[in-house]
Motif scaffolding. Structure first.
Motif, PDB file in Angstrom:
ATOM      1  N   PHE A   1       0.860  -1.175   0.000  1.00 35.51           N
ATOM      2  CA  PHE A   1       0.000   0.000   0.000  1.00 35.51           C
ATOM      3  C   PHE A   1       0.902   1.231   0.000  1.00 35.51           C
ATOM      4  O   PHE A   1       1.539   1.533   1.009  1.00 35.51           O
ATOM      5  N   ALA A   2       0.978   1.894  -1.113  1.00 31.68           N
ATOM      6  CA  ALA A   2       1.870   3.049  -1.240  1.00 31.68           C
ATOM      7  C   ALA A   2       1.037   4.318  -1.124  1.00 31.68           C
ATOM      8  O   ALA A   2       0.113   4.528  -1.905  1.00 31.68           O
ATOM      9  N   VAL A   3       1.359   5.155  -0.148  1.00 31.76           N
ATOM     10  CA  VAL A   3       0.472   6.258   0.199  1.00 31.76           C
ATOM     11  C   VAL A   3       1.158   7.616   0.066  1.00 31.76           C
ATOM     12  O   VAL A   3       2.379   7.736   0.179  1.00 31.76           O
ATOM     13  N   HIS A   4       0.348   8.620  -0.163  1.00 31.11           N
ATOM     14  CA  HIS A   4       0.781  10.016  -0.067  1.00 31.11           C
ATOM     15  C   HIS A   4      -0.393  10.792   0.499  1.00 31.11           C
ATOM     16  O   HIS A   4      -1.256  11.271  -0.226  1.00 31.11           O
ATOM     17  N   PHE A   5      -0.436  10.898   1.816  1.00 35.11           N
ATOM     18  CA  PHE A   5      -1.525  11.611   2.468  1.00 35.11           C
ATOM     19  C   PHE A   5      -1.327  13.119   2.346  1.00 35.11           C
ATOM     20  O   PHE A   5      -0.203  13.610   2.360  1.00 35.11           O
ATOM     21  N   ASN A   6      -2.433  13.833   2.265  1.00 29.38           N
ATOM     22  CA  ASN A   6      -2.364  15.286   2.197  1.00 29.38           C
ATOM     23  C   ASN A   6      -1.917  15.861   3.530  1.00 29.38           C
ATOM     24  O   ASN A   6      -2.198  15.304   4.587  1.00 29.38           O
ATOM     25  N   SER A   7      -1.245  16.983   3.457  1.00 32.55           N
ATOM     26  CA  SER A   7      -0.751  17.629   4.667  1.00 32.55           C
ATOM     27  C   SER A   7      -1.892  18.322   5.403  1.00 32.55           C
ATOM     28  O   SER A   7      -2.719  19.008   4.798  1.00 32.55           O
ATOM     29  N   LYS A   8      -1.928  18.153   6.725  1.00 29.70           N
ATOM     30  CA  LYS A   8      -2.933  18.838   7.539  1.00 29.70           C
ATOM     31  C   LYS A   8      -2.715  20.351   7.538  1.00 29.70           C
ATOM     32  O   LYS A   8      -3.625  21.113   7.825  1.00 29.70           O
ATOM     33  N   THR A   9      -1.516  20.766   7.199  1.00 37.00           N
ATOM     34  CA  THR A   9      -1.197  22.192   7.190  1.00 37.00           C
ATOM     35  C   THR A   9      -2.102  22.968   6.239  1.00 37.00           C
ATOM     36  O   THR A   9      -2.445  24.122   6.480  1.00 37.00           O
ATOM     37  N   TYR A  10      -2.519  22.299   5.136  1.00 40.23           N
ATOM     38  CA  TYR A  10      -3.293  22.997   4.110  1.00 40.23           C
ATOM     39  C   TYR A  10      -4.773  22.605   4.127  1.00 40.23           C
ATOM     40  O   TYR A  10      -5.489  22.869   3.185  1.00 40.23           O
ATOM     41  N   GLN A  11      -5.211  21.965   5.206  1.00 39.17           N
ATOM     42  CA  GLN A  11      -6.596  21.521   5.272  1.00 39.17           C
ATOM     43  C   GLN A  11      -7.340  22.254   6.376  1.00 39.17           C
ATOM     44  O   GLN A  11      -6.830  22.444   7.474  1.00 39.17           O
ATOM     45  N   GLU A  12      -8.566  22.676   6.082  1.00 34.18           N
ATOM     46  CA  GLU A  12      -9.378  23.359   7.090  1.00 34.18           C
ATOM     47  C   GLU A  12      -9.773  22.385   8.198  1.00 34.18           C
ATOM     48  O   GLU A  12      -9.870  22.756   9.363  1.00 34.18           O
TER      49      GLU A  12
END
Length: 257
Positions: free
Chosen positions: A91-102
């Motif tokens: 399972f190869a992942v790239h989660f979005n950064s919380k820094t740019y999420q409301e």
């Protein structure tokens, strides 16, 4: 089987450098995130088997001599999955950064999708699973690595003995060798982790990480997990600092039988 992962920061030159390094060291699977839109589907001994229209998804190359089961991509858009002929789920992942999420729990929503998906794949394919990639989270981030989400431990004695419950089902923990690497100040270590930023609490973080479930750990080549500091003759680190003209992340590598 040898596997390498790198966030190439949208640079085609990094992709070519990584594949050149993979060929030199007989690496079987090459995983890439933040892939440039203009990229090669084939590179000498390697072919692209997983791709996406989104640069932030994970792309996968394999050596042409390696036989894979049909690769598939999950329907969440967060992760890529390869099922290989040695009965291993990657399972190869790239989660979005919380820094740019409301939503401060956005990453937890992503990892919960993955947590639900892993048992489905294990039921239909192999009981051996590894999760590798850019988690955009430090190793102590509870949104990603707590028992309420993926269930990750960094201590072998707990990993081998303990289980946890998720949706009323008993499950094994995932184990990550990254803390051992972080704490092991041997002469070959050039940085303590794969990414540098000053959060106030810590500066170095294992944003890029490897998780193995118990069945996969039994096939894991001991001490093979490592941070890659150079690709071919190209140094990615100088005087303990990541050379950002290549990427702000360092590659990670491991082997499994």
């Amino acid at each position: 089987m040898k596997i390498i992962f790198w966030n190439v920061c949208k640079k085609d030159s990094n992709v070519k450098l990584l594949l050149k390094h993979a060929k030199k060291h007989n690496i079987d699977i090459v995983l890439v995130c933040e892939m440039p839109l203009d990229h090669d589907d084939n590179y000498e001994d390697y072919e692209l088997v997983i791709q996406s229209e989104k640069f932030n998804d994970v792309f996968a190359y394999k050596r042409k001599s390696i036989n894979l089961s049909s690769p598939c991509k999950d329907n969440t858009g967060y992760s890529t999955f390869i099922l290989d002929s040695k009965k291993l789920n990657i399972f190869a992942v790239h989660f979005n950064s919380k820094t740019y999420q409301e939503n401060e729990h956005y990453s937890r929503d992503q990892v919960n999708d993955l947590t639900r998906f892993v048992p489905q794949i294990e039921k239909d394919y192999s009981s051996r699973s590894v999760v590798i990639g850019d988690f955009n989270a430090n190793i102590l981030d509870s949104d990603i690595f707590s028992k309420e989400t993926l269930g990750v431990t960094y201590f072998k004695k707990y990993f081998k003995k303990c289980k946890y419950k998720f949706n009323e089902k008993e499950k094994d923990f995932f184990y990550s060798p990254s803390l051992d690497t972080y704490c092991n100040k041997n002469s070959s270590r050039q940085t303590p982790a794969t990414y540098y930023y000053d959060s106030g609490l810590y500066k170095w973080a294992f944003i890029d990480n490897l998780l193995l479930n118990f069945d996969a750990y039994k096939k894991y080549v001991k001490n093979s997990f490592k941070i890659v500091y150079s690709l071919c003759d190209t140094q990615l680190v100088s005087n303990g600092k990541i050379l950002n003209q290549y990427s702000d992340h360092l590659p990670i590598y491991f082997e499994i039988r």
